[in-house]
Scaffold this motif. Structure first.
Motif, PDB file in Angstrom:
ATOM      1  N   ILE A  69      -5.579 -70.301 -48.080  1.00  0.00           N
ATOM      2  CA  ILE A  69      -6.985 -70.140 -48.436  1.00  0.00           C
ATOM      3  C   ILE A  69      -7.178 -68.730 -48.983  1.00  0.00           C
ATOM      4  O   ILE A  69      -6.419 -67.816 -48.666  1.00  0.00           O
ATOM      5  N   SER A  70      -8.209 -68.577 -49.779  1.00  0.00           N
ATOM      6  CA  SER A  70      -8.485 -67.271 -50.375  1.00  0.00           C
ATOM      7  C   SER A  70      -9.221 -66.379 -49.383  1.00  0.00           C
ATOM      8  O   SER A  70      -9.726 -66.841 -48.355  1.00  0.00           O
ATOM      9  N   VAL A  71      -9.300 -65.112 -49.700  1.00  0.00           N
ATOM     10  CA  VAL A  71     -10.061 -64.165 -48.880  1.00  0.00           C
ATOM     11  C   VAL A  71     -11.520 -64.606 -48.812  1.00  0.00           C
ATOM     12  O   VAL A  71     -12.142 -64.556 -47.748  1.00  0.00           O
ATOM     13  N   ASP A  72     -12.073 -65.055 -49.935  1.00  0.00           N
ATOM     14  CA  ASP A  72     -13.459 -65.519 -49.952  1.00  0.00           C
ATOM     15  C   ASP A  72     -13.645 -66.718 -49.030  1.00  0.00           C
ATOM     16  O   ASP A  72     -14.648 -66.804 -48.313  1.00  0.00           O
ATOM     17  N   GLN A  73     -12.709 -67.654 -49.046  1.00  0.00           N
ATOM     18  CA  GLN A  73     -12.804 -68.821 -48.174  1.00  0.00           C
ATOM     19  C   GLN A  73     -12.707 -68.409 -46.705  1.00  0.00           C
ATOM     20  O   GLN A  73     -13.444 -68.912 -45.856  1.00  0.00           O
ATOM     21  N   ARG A  74     -11.802 -67.486 -46.400  1.00  0.00           N
ATOM     22  CA  ARG A  74     -11.657 -66.987 -45.032  1.00  0.00           C
ATOM     23  C   ARG A  74     -12.953 -66.330 -44.567  1.00  0.00           C
ATOM     24  O   ARG A  74     -13.432 -66.565 -43.455  1.00  0.00           O
ATOM     25  N   ASN A  75     -13.545 -65.519 -45.415  1.00  0.00           N
ATOM     26  CA  ASN A  75     -14.807 -64.872 -45.064  1.00  0.00           C
ATOM     27  C   ASN A  75     -15.923 -65.891 -44.872  1.00  0.00           C
ATOM     28  O   ASN A  75     -16.763 -65.746 -43.980  1.00  0.00           O
ATOM     29  N   GLU A  76     -15.937 -66.920 -45.706  1.00  0.00           N
ATOM     30  CA  GLU A  76     -16.958 -67.958 -45.591  1.00  0.00           C
ATOM     31  C   GLU A  76     -16.809 -68.746 -44.287  1.00  0.00           C
ATOM     32  O   GLU A  76     -17.799 -69.051 -43.616  1.00  0.00           O
ATOM     33  N   ILE A  77     -15.580 -69.072 -43.918  1.00  0.00           N
ATOM     34  CA  ILE A  77     -15.341 -69.776 -42.655  1.00  0.00           C
ATOM     35  C   ILE A  77     -15.766 -68.901 -41.484  1.00  0.00           C
ATOM     36  O   ILE A  77     -16.425 -69.354 -40.543  1.00  0.00           O
ATOM     37  N   ASN A  78     -15.402 -67.628 -41.518  1.00  0.00           N
ATOM     38  CA  ASN A  78     -15.776 -66.705 -40.453  1.00  0.00           C
ATOM     39  C   ASN A  78     -17.292 -66.601 -40.322  1.00  0.00           C
ATOM     40  O   ASN A  78     -17.834 -66.659 -39.216  1.00  0.00           O
ATOM     41  N   ALA A  79     -17.985 -66.482 -41.438  1.00  0.00           N
ATOM     42  CA  ALA A  79     -19.452 -66.410 -41.414  1.00  0.00           C
ATOM     43  C   ALA A  79     -20.052 -67.695 -40.856  1.00  0.00           C
ATOM     44  O   ALA A  79     -21.035 -67.655 -40.116  1.00  0.00           O
ATOM     45  N   ALA A  80     -19.459 -68.840 -41.194  1.00  0.00           N
ATOM     46  CA  ALA A  80     -19.960 -70.121 -40.690  1.00  0.00           C
ATOM     47  C   ALA A  80     -19.796 -70.221 -39.176  1.00  0.00           C
ATOM     48  O   ALA A  80     -20.696 -70.708 -38.473  1.00  0.00           O
ATOM     49  N   VAL A  81     -18.668 -69.748 -38.659  1.00  0.00           N
ATOM     50  CA  VAL A  81     -18.448 -69.755 -37.211  1.00  0.00           C
ATOM     51  C   VAL A  81     -19.484 -68.860 -36.529  1.00  0.00           C
ATOM     52  O   VAL A  81     -20.116 -69.255 -35.539  1.00  0.00           O
ATOM     53  N   GLN A  82     -19.678 -67.664 -37.053  1.00  0.00           N
ATOM     54  CA  GLN A  82     -20.650 -66.742 -36.469  1.00  0.00           C
ATOM     55  C   GLN A  82     -22.065 -67.316 -36.522  1.00  0.00           C
ATOM     56  O   GLN A  82     -22.828 -67.215 -35.554  1.00  0.00           O
ATOM     57  N   THR A  83     -22.425 -67.940 -37.636  1.00  0.00           N
ATOM     58  CA  THR A  83     -23.751 -68.545 -37.790  1.00  0.00           C
ATOM     59  C   THR A  83     -23.941 -69.688 -36.803  1.00  0.00           C
ATOM     60  O   THR A  83     -25.005 -69.825 -36.189  1.00  0.00           O
ATOM     61  N   PRO A  94      -8.683 -57.820 -29.787  1.00  0.00           N
ATOM     62  CA  PRO A  94      -7.891 -58.957 -29.320  1.00  0.00           C
ATOM     63  C   PRO A  94      -8.026 -60.178 -30.228  1.00  0.00           C
ATOM     64  O   PRO A  94      -7.197 -61.066 -30.185  1.00  0.00           O
ATOM     65  N   ILE A  95      -9.077 -60.212 -31.029  1.00  0.00           N
ATOM     66  CA  ILE A  95      -9.239 -61.260 -32.031  1.00  0.00           C
ATOM     67  C   ILE A  95      -9.495 -60.587 -33.369  1.00  0.00           C
ATOM     68  O   ILE A  95      -9.946 -59.445 -33.422  1.00  0.00           O
ATOM     69  N   ILE A  96      -9.189 -61.262 -34.447  1.00  0.00           N
ATOM     70  CA  ILE A  96      -9.359 -60.672 -35.773  1.00  0.00           C
ATOM     71  C   ILE A  96     -10.626 -61.179 -36.445  1.00  0.00           C
ATOM     72  O   ILE A  96     -11.317 -60.441 -37.129  1.00  0.00           O
ATOM     73  N   TRP A  97     -10.955 -62.453 -36.250  1.00  0.00           N
ATOM     74  CA  TRP A  97     -12.133 -63.077 -36.860  1.00  0.00           C
ATOM     75  C   TRP A  97     -12.942 -63.759 -35.764  1.00  0.00           C
ATOM     76  O   TRP A  97     -12.400 -64.170 -34.760  1.00  0.00           O
ATOM     77  N   GLY A  98     -14.229 -63.928 -35.997  1.00  0.00           N
ATOM     78  CA  GLY A  98     -15.045 -64.698 -35.054  1.00  0.00           C
ATOM     79  C   GLY A  98     -16.210 -63.913 -34.504  1.00  0.00           C
ATOM     80  O   GLY A  98     -16.801 -63.065 -35.178  1.00  0.00           O
TER      81      GLY A  98
END
Length: 79
Positions: free
Chosen positions: A15-29, A56-60
């Motif tokens: 996945i692209s950086v943009d997709q990774r950021n979008e998934i991370n934002a969706a989880v946070q939302t 301890p975690i990178i995304w989320g």
């Protein structure tokens, strides 16, 4: 609590950086939205994680009860 830990593991999926950021934002939302609906959002401290290499975690997102939060806990969260 182990039962309150959620994981998204995409393995070797390309996945692209943009997709990774979008998934991370969706989880946070999603997390903040559900906490807001339950009425406890004003009683928790939220740490959105956006590529935090020392933690301890990178995304989320990390949520902790406000009453239980202290500087010692913060140091454990950020590593």
């Amino acid at each position: 609590m182990q039962e309150n830990i959620f994981t998204v593991d995409l393995g070797n999926l390309k996945i692209s950086v943009d997709q990774r950021n979008e998934i991370n934002a969706a989880v946070q939302t999603a997390v903040t939205g559900v906490l807001a609906k339950t009425g406890i959002s004003n009683k928790v401290v939220l740490f959105p994680i956006n590529r935090w290499p020392k933690g301890p975690i990178i995304w989320g997102i990390i949520a902790r009860p406000w009453d239980d939060f202290g500087i010692k806990d913060f140091n454990q969260i950020i590593g």
